[in-house]
Motif scaffolding. Structure first.
Motif, mmCIF file in Angstrom:
data_model
loop_
_atom_site.group_PDB
_atom_site.id
_atom_site.type_symbol
_atom_site.label_atom_id
_atom_site.label_comp_id
_atom_site.label_asym_id
_atom_site.label_seq_id
_atom_site.Cartn_x
_atom_site.Cartn_y
_atom_site.Cartn_z
ATOM 1 N N ARG A 272 0.857 -1.190 0.000
ATOM 2 C CA ARG A 272 0.000 0.000 0.000
ATOM 3 C C ARG A 272 0.893 1.240 0.000
ATOM 4 O O ARG A 272 2.093 1.152 0.245
ATOM 5 N N ARG A 273 0.300 2.383 -0.287
ATOM 6 C CA ARG A 273 1.045 3.641 -0.300
ATOM 7 C C ARG A 273 1.334 4.104 1.131
ATOM 8 O O ARG A 273 0.677 3.665 2.081
ATOM 9 N N ALA A 274 2.299 5.023 1.268
ATOM 10 C CA ALA A 274 2.762 5.437 2.597
ATOM 11 C C ALA A 274 2.695 6.942 2.778
ATOM 12 O O ALA A 274 2.630 7.713 1.809
ATOM 13 N N ASP A 275 2.754 7.348 4.034
ATOM 14 C CA ASP A 275 2.792 8.772 4.390
ATOM 15 C C ASP A 275 4.174 9.365 4.157
ATOM 16 O O ASP A 275 4.318 10.548 3.854
ATOM 17 N N ILE A 276 5.196 8.520 4.314
ATOM 18 C CA ILE A 276 6.584 8.952 4.123
ATOM 19 C C ILE A 276 7.281 7.911 3.251
ATOM 20 O O ILE A 276 7.213 6.709 3.539
ATOM 21 N N VAL A 277 7.919 8.368 2.178
ATOM 22 C CA VAL A 277 8.677 7.479 1.304
ATOM 23 C C VAL A 277 10.119 7.961 1.282
ATOM 24 O O VAL A 277 10.397 9.115 0.947
ATOM 25 N N ILE A 278 11.020 7.066 1.655
ATOM 26 C CA ILE A 278 12.455 7.377 1.674
ATOM 27 C C ILE A 278 13.113 6.591 0.547
ATOM 28 O O ILE A 278 12.905 5.382 0.430
ATOM 29 N N PHE A 279 13.885 7.256 -0.296
ATOM 30 C CA PHE A 279 14.566 6.524 -1.361
ATOM 31 C C PHE A 279 15.974 7.044 -1.561
ATOM 32 O O PHE A 279 16.274 8.212 -1.274
ATOM 33 N N ASP A 280 16.853 6.160 -2.008
ATOM 34 C CA ASP A 280 18.168 6.611 -2.460
ATOM 35 C C ASP A 280 18.206 6.561 -3.976
ATOM 36 O O ASP A 280 17.559 5.716 -4.598
ATOM 37 N N ALA A 281 18.944 7.491 -4.542
ATOM 38 C CA ALA A 281 19.069 7.602 -6.002
ATOM 39 C C ALA A 281 20.462 7.177 -6.444
ATOM 40 O O ALA A 281 21.006 7.701 -7.413
ATOM 41 N N TYR A 282 21.029 6.216 -5.742
ATOM 42 C CA TYR A 282 22.380 5.745 -6.032
ATOM 43 C C TYR A 282 22.529 5.346 -7.500
ATOM 44 O O TYR A 282 21.680 4.647 -8.048
ATOM 45 N N LYS A 283 23.593 5.826 -8.123
ATOM 46 C CA LYS A 283 23.907 5.625 -9.543
ATOM 47 C C LYS A 283 23.014 6.454 -10.484
ATOM 48 O O LYS A 283 23.198 6.413 -11.691
ATOM 49 N N ASN A 284 22.043 7.155 -9.920
ATOM 50 C CA ASN A 284 21.233 8.102 -10.707
ATOM 51 C C ASN A 284 21.311 9.477 -10.046
ATOM 52 O O ASN A 284 20.305 10.151 -9.875
ATOM 53 N N ASP A 285 22.495 9.885 -9.681
ATOM 54 C CA ASP A 285 22.605 11.022 -8.773
ATOM 55 C C ASP A 285 23.685 12.029 -9.157
ATOM 56 O O ASP A 285 24.275 12.683 -8.296
ATOM 57 N N LEU A 286 23.925 12.173 -10.467
ATOM 58 C CA LEU A 286 24.879 13.196 -10.898
ATOM 59 C C LEU A 286 24.392 14.573 -10.462
ATOM 60 O O LEU A 286 25.162 15.427 -10.041
ATOM 61 N N ASP A 287 23.071 14.795 -10.592
ATOM 62 C CA ASP A 287 22.445 16.019 -10.101
ATOM 63 C C ASP A 287 20.993 15.696 -9.752
ATOM 64 O O ASP A 287 20.538 14.550 -9.914
#
Length: 424
Positions: A272-287
């Motif tokens: 299910r969807r959440a109130d808080i979503v934490i994600f890392d953008a590792y390897k997609n993070d030049l900017d």
């Protein structure tokens, strides 16, 4: 629970057990063979096409298109085998040229080219980079959309065999990366790239990510066919950047097969969807622009008015080659459209700002934790800011309440989330 990010300098994040829905990750499939075996097997068994060595016998000049360092493709492990196939078909190296399909990104440095292509390729072949905004480098391709005449790199008209090298992963604008993307946006003019991005606003979010056949892809494939793309060699890599599969052959048939494989590798069921979503953008993070490959999967997982926390390096800031993103930001869609209608913003920029507005203003708020973005830059653009993941979570819990539900997406740019219960 404790969550460890792929950035060594970050302290582990403590998340209350009672809040967590789950930590989700895709792309952890391990290779079944070494890279050489996987690549050569694909080249010997092309989909919907002859082998390259058979095609080479009737070819005068071959152009190999390769994506840039904002993409995962391990080109240094792929291109030598393509060249070997062409050589075995009777084509000498002086008839093979390589063009980096950089879209509207900045040009790569010599060091970056060597890392991407391999030193022997850079030293022994003609390697050039696409200039999307240099008119004399572009020629018409007999495609118009939305009043825009599409232009492509002139080198495509000088070759009679065009091979696209890329990587397939779920994508927030085109459904999947790879395939004909090597032409549009890869070697197209800026106006064509803008028209393609603009189309994405009509099919957005979970209506496009992980869906191969969509309105954006149709335009991309149509443009690539008109441009003369003959052949693709596309990898599927895991989170460790290891090749787990390769498809080669017809640009549409091989890509469709590749997306079927990628869908199995990268789709993840979210309860299910959440109130808080934490994600890392590792390897997609030049900017920050590049981190949006992880932001859209996070968007799919957000409840209305949720907070999303973006953990990313961003060594080149908000947007390394388009200062208007930071200058104008994405706080107000009406203001964005006014700037667009006055001709101040290019359609590519307008699309990105509206895209971000939908995610981080209309759906909820986005908080950035990054070594490369200052608090002032973040807030001016329309982002919230925190120095550490723990500080970010504390702020989010204060905003959403101590019992807020939490989802963590690891390597979010590789995830195609499938929400199980959309009613919650």
């Amino acid at each position: 629970m404790q969550h460890i990010f792929p950035y060594e300098y970050l302290e582990p994040l403590e998340i209350p057990d009672r809040n967590i829905i789950g930590v989700f990750e895709a792309g952890h499939v391990k290779p079944g063979a070494n890279p050489e075996e996987i690549v050569t097997k694909a080249l010997r068994n092309p989909i919907g096409a002859q082998r390259l060595l058979e095609i080479a016998s009737d070819t005068k000049r071959a152009l190999i298109l390769c994506d840039d360092n904002t993409r995962y493709t391990p080109a240094h492990l792929v291109i030598p085998h393509i060249i070997d196939e062409l050589n075995h078909g009777g084509m000498s190296n002086d008839r093979i040229q390589i063009l980096v399909a950089s879209g509207t990104h900045r040009l790569m440095t010599e060091e970056e080219l060597i890392a991407k292509l391999g030193a022997s390729i850079v030293e022994n072949f003609t390697v050039e980079q696409h200039h999307h905004d240099t008119r004399e480098e572009l020629v018409p391709v007999d495609i118009k959309h939305g009043g825009v005449e599409f232009l492509i790199n002139r080198r495509l008209k000088e070759a009679d065999l065009i091979i696209g090298v890329g990587n397939i992963v779920p994508h927030c604008i085109k459904g999947f990366s790879g395939g004909s993307n090597i032409i549009l946006p890869g070697v197209s003019g800026g106006d064509a790239v803008g028209a393609m991005h603009w189309l994405n606003l009509d099919q957005f979010g979970e209506d496009i990510i992980g869906i191969r056949d969509n309105i954006v892809r149709a335009l991309i494939d149509k443009t690539a066919t008109a441009a003369g793309l003959n052949y693709i060699v596309n990898t599927i890599v895991n989170n460790d950047m290891e090749i787990i599969n390769v498809v080669a052959g017809d640009p549409i048939e091989a890509h469709r097969k590749g997306t079927e494989i990628a869908s199995r590798v990268f789709s993840v069921t979210i309860p299910r969807r959440a109130d808080i979503v934490i994600f890392d953008a590792y390897k997609n993070d030049l900017d920050f622009w590049q981190t949006t490959k992880g932001l859209l999967p996070a968007y799919v997982c957000m409840k209305q008015d949720a907070v999303v926390i973006d953990i990313a390096d961003c060594p080149e800031g908000i947007c390394h080659n388009i200062p208007e993103v930071e200058q104008y930001g994405f706080k107000d869609q009406d203001e964005i459209m006014k700037l667009h209608n006055k001709g101040i913003l290019h359609p590519i920029v307008t699309h990105f700002l509206i895209y971000c507005y939908r995610v981080v203003t209309e759906r909820g708020r986005c908080m950035i934790v990054s070594n490369g973005i200052t608090k002032e830059s973040a807030e001016h653009t329309g982002l919230l800011y925190a120095k550490t993941p723990q500080e970010a979570l504390a702020q989010a819990l204060e905003m959403k309440g101590s019992d807020a539900s939490i989802i963590v997406l690891r390597h979010a740019g590789n995830i195609c989330p499938v929400i199980q219960d959309k009613s919650l």
